[in-house]
Design a protein around this motif. Structure first.
Motif, PDB file in Angstrom:
ATOM      1  N   LEU A   1      21.107 -20.539 108.499  1.00  0.00           N
ATOM      2  CA  LEU A   1      19.825 -19.976 108.093  1.00  0.00           C
ATOM      3  C   LEU A   1      19.750 -18.468 108.290  1.00  0.00           C
ATOM      4  O   LEU A   1      19.024 -17.786 107.583  1.00  0.00           O
ATOM      5  CB  LEU A   1      18.689 -20.672 108.859  1.00  0.00           C
ATOM      6  N   GLN A   2      20.502 -17.913 109.233  1.00  0.00           N
ATOM      7  CA  GLN A   2      20.456 -16.475 109.522  1.00  0.00           C
ATOM      8  C   GLN A   2      20.851 -15.629 108.312  1.00  0.00           C
ATOM      9  O   GLN A   2      20.318 -14.546 108.128  1.00  0.00           O
ATOM     10  CB  GLN A   2      21.379 -16.150 110.698  1.00  0.00           C
ATOM     11  N   GLY A   3      21.751 -16.129 107.499  1.00  0.00           N
ATOM     12  CA  GLY A   3      22.229 -15.370 106.347  1.00  0.00           C
ATOM     13  C   GLY A   3      21.190 -15.177 105.259  1.00  0.00           C
ATOM     14  O   GLY A   3      21.416 -14.434 104.305  1.00  0.00           O
ATOM     15  N   LEU A   4      20.038 -15.835 105.385  1.00  0.00           N
ATOM     16  CA  LEU A   4      18.993 -15.703 104.366  1.00  0.00           C
ATOM     17  C   LEU A   4      18.025 -14.556 104.663  1.00  0.00           C
ATOM     18  O   LEU A   4      17.195 -14.224 103.823  1.00  0.00           O
ATOM     19  CB  LEU A   4      18.226 -17.026 104.254  1.00  0.00           C
ATOM     20  N   ILE A   5      18.153 -13.952 105.827  1.00  0.00           N
ATOM     21  CA  ILE A   5      17.264 -12.838 106.185  1.00  0.00           C
ATOM     22  C   ILE A   5      17.520 -11.674 105.238  1.00  0.00           C
ATOM     23  O   ILE A   5      18.656 -11.255 105.030  1.00  0.00           O
ATOM     24  CB  ILE A   5      17.484 -12.417 107.654  1.00  0.00           C
ATOM     25  N   GLY A   6      16.445 -11.174 104.641  1.00  0.00           N
ATOM     26  CA  GLY A   6      16.533 -10.039 103.732  1.00  0.00           C
ATOM     27  C   GLY A   6      16.734 -10.411 102.272  1.00  0.00           C
ATOM     28  O   GLY A   6      16.744  -9.538 101.412  1.00  0.00           O
ATOM     29  N   GLU A   7      16.915 -11.692 101.987  1.00  0.00           N
ATOM     30  CA  GLU A   7      17.122 -12.130 100.603  1.00  0.00           C
ATOM     31  C   GLU A   7      15.781 -12.297  99.879  1.00  0.00           C
ATOM     32  O   GLU A   7      14.725 -12.408 100.502  1.00  0.00           O
ATOM     33  CB  GLU A   7      17.880 -13.465 100.572  1.00  0.00           C
ATOM     34  N   ALA A   8      15.826 -12.356  98.564  1.00  0.00           N
ATOM     35  CA  ALA A   8      14.628 -12.524  97.740  1.00  0.00           C
ATOM     36  C   ALA A   8      13.992 -13.893  97.998  1.00  0.00           C
ATOM     37  O   ALA A   8      14.708 -14.884  98.196  1.00  0.00           O
ATOM     38  CB  ALA A   8      14.994 -12.402  96.262  1.00  0.00           C
ATOM     39  N   PRO A   9      12.656 -13.970  98.000  1.00  0.00           N
ATOM     40  CA  PRO A   9      11.973 -15.245  98.267  1.00  0.00           C
ATOM     41  C   PRO A   9      12.419 -16.391  97.355  1.00  0.00           C
ATOM     42  O   PRO A   9      12.541 -17.529  97.805  1.00  0.00           O
ATOM     43  CB  PRO A   9      10.497 -14.914  98.056  1.00  0.00           C
ATOM     44  N   SER A  10      12.692 -16.120  96.090  1.00  0.00           N
ATOM     45  CA  SER A  10      13.120 -17.192  95.179  1.00  0.00           C
ATOM     46  C   SER A  10      14.485 -17.746  95.605  1.00  0.00           C
ATOM     47  O   SER A  10      14.719 -18.962  95.532  1.00  0.00           O
ATOM     48  CB  SER A  10      13.179 -16.691  93.739  1.00  0.00           C
ATOM     49  N   PHE A  11      15.375 -16.888  96.047  1.00  0.00           N
ATOM     50  CA  PHE A  11      16.684 -17.328  96.536  1.00  0.00           C
ATOM     51  C   PHE A  11      16.534 -18.120  97.832  1.00  0.00           C
ATOM     52  O   PHE A  11      17.178 -19.150  98.031  1.00  0.00           O
ATOM     53  CB  PHE A  11      17.604 -16.121  96.753  1.00  0.00           C
ATOM     54  N   VAL A  12      15.655 -17.641  98.726  1.00  0.00           N
ATOM     55  CA  VAL A  12      15.436 -18.316 100.006  1.00  0.00           C
ATOM     56  C   VAL A  12      14.929 -19.734  99.781  1.00  0.00           C
ATOM     57  O   VAL A  12      15.395 -20.683 100.415  1.00  0.00           O
ATOM     58  CB  VAL A  12      14.454 -17.512 100.889  1.00  0.00           C
ATOM     59  N   ARG A  13      13.998 -19.916  98.847  1.00  0.00           N
ATOM     60  CA  ARG A  13      13.464 -21.260  98.566  1.00  0.00           C
ATOM     61  C   ARG A  13      14.573 -22.230  98.186  1.00  0.00           C
ATOM     62  O   ARG A  13      14.664 -23.325  98.719  1.00  0.00           O
ATOM     63  CB  ARG A  13      12.444 -21.198  97.439  1.00  0.00           C
ATOM     64  N   SER A  14      15.406 -21.837  97.266  1.00  0.00           N
ATOM     65  CA  SER A  14      16.443 -22.754  96.786  1.00  0.00           C
ATOM     66  C   SER A  14      17.523 -23.001  97.841  1.00  0.00           C
ATOM     67  O   SER A  14      17.975 -24.130  98.023  1.00  0.00           O
ATOM     68  CB  SER A  14      17.074 -22.233  95.496  1.00  0.00           C
ATOM     69  N   GLU A  15      17.919 -21.970  98.535  1.00  0.00           N
ATOM     70  CA  GLU A  15      18.983 -22.113  99.527  1.00  0.00           C
ATOM     71  C   GLU A  15      18.530 -22.829 100.797  1.00  0.00           C
ATOM     72  O   GLU A  15      19.293 -23.576 101.391  1.00  0.00           O
ATOM     73  CB  GLU A  15      19.560 -20.746  99.901  1.00  0.00           C
ATOM     74  N   MET A  16      17.302 -22.599 101.241  1.00  0.00           N
ATOM     75  CA  MET A  16      16.813 -23.248 102.461  1.00  0.00           C
ATOM     76  C   MET A  16      16.853 -24.764 102.317  1.00  0.00           C
ATOM     77  O   MET A  16      17.291 -25.460 103.220  1.00  0.00           O
ATOM     78  CB  MET A  16      15.384 -22.814 102.786  1.00  0.00           C
ATOM     79  N   GLU A  17      16.397 -25.268 101.201  1.00  0.00           N
ATOM     80  CA  GLU A  17      16.397 -26.725 100.998  1.00  0.00           C
ATOM     81  C   GLU A  17      17.824 -27.265 101.068  1.00  0.00           C
ATOM     82  O   GLU A  17      18.097 -28.236 101.769  1.00  0.00           O
ATOM     83  CB  GLU A  17      15.761 -27.091  99.663  1.00  0.00           C
ATOM     84  N   ARG A  18      18.732 -26.631 100.366  1.00  0.00           N
ATOM     85  CA  ARG A  18      20.118 -27.096 100.355  1.00  0.00           C
ATOM     86  C   ARG A  18      20.748 -27.009 101.745  1.00  0.00           C
ATOM     87  O   ARG A  18      21.381 -27.953 102.215  1.00  0.00           O
ATOM     88  CB  ARG A  18      20.951 -26.268  99.371  1.00  0.00           C
ATOM     89  N   ARG A  19      20.547 -25.895 102.422  1.00  0.00           N
ATOM     90  CA  ARG A  19      21.179 -25.698 103.725  1.00  0.00           C
ATOM     91  C   ARG A  19      20.605 -26.616 104.804  1.00  0.00           C
ATOM     92  O   ARG A  19      21.339 -27.117 105.652  1.00  0.00           O
ATOM     93  CB  ARG A  19      21.066 -24.233 104.147  1.00  0.00           C
TER      94      ARG A  19
END
Length: 133
Positions: free
Chosen positions: A68-86
Motif C-alpha cells: 500500500l505504501q507505493g500508492l502514496i502520491g498517485e492519482a486518486p483514480s489509480f489509487v482506487r483501482s490498485e487498492m482493491e486489487r492489492r
C-alpha cells in the motif's frame, strides 16, 4: 543391508484442517492476552496483514503483507483501482479467507478510506483501511 519396515506407499495422509488458534493481541495495552480462534483469529490476521508492508521485512515470506505504501502520491483514480486489487491479493493468501467484496472508496488528493467485507469460512466481517495518498 536393506531397511525393513513400511514403505512410502503405506503412508497415510491426514486431511484434517489445522486449527486457526493463535495468540490474542491486546492492541490497546500492547500485550498478549490468551488465545483466540476462528473468526476472531482471522480478524486479527487481516489487521496484521494490512499493517505489514509487503517485501519490507525479511522474516515474512513474499506472500505476506500488502503493497500500500507505493500508492502514496498517485492519482486518486489509480489509487482506487490498485487498492482493491492489492488488498484482495494480500488477504486471499490466507486459506481461511474465501473472498473480499463490497469495496467502497472515499479517495481524495490527500487521503483514502476504503471499506470492504472479508468473507471467511467462519463468517464475514467489515474492515477499513485509512491512509494518506
Amino acid at each position: 543391508m536393506i531397511p525393513q519396515g513400511a514403505s512410502i506407499g503405506d503412508t497415510v495422509l491426514d486431511d484434517r484442517l489445522e486449527t486457526s488458534a493463535t495468540y490474542k493481541l491486546d492492541l490497546t495495552n500492547n500485550r498478549i492476552v490468551g488465545t483466540t480462534d476462528r473468526l476472531e483469529a482471522v480478524k486479527q490476521a487481516v489487521f496484521k496483514i494490512l499493517q505489514t508492508e509487503r517485501y519490507r521485512y525479511f522474516c515474512y515470506s513474499d506472500d505476506y503483507g500488502a503493497e500500500l505504501q507505493g500508492l502514496i502520491g498517485e492519482a486518486p483514480s489509480f489509487v482506487r483501482s490498485e487498492m482493491e486489487r492489492r488488498i484482495r491479493e494480500a488477504l486471499m493468501q490466507d486459506d481461511r479467507i474465501t473472498g473480499v467484496t463490497d469495496f467502497q472508496f472515499d479517495v481524495t488528493e490527500e487521503s483514502a478510506a476504503i471499506q470492504f467485507t472479508v468473507v471467511t469460512e467462519f463468517g464475514s466481517f467489515g474492515e477499513e483501511v485509512n491512509g494518506r495518498v
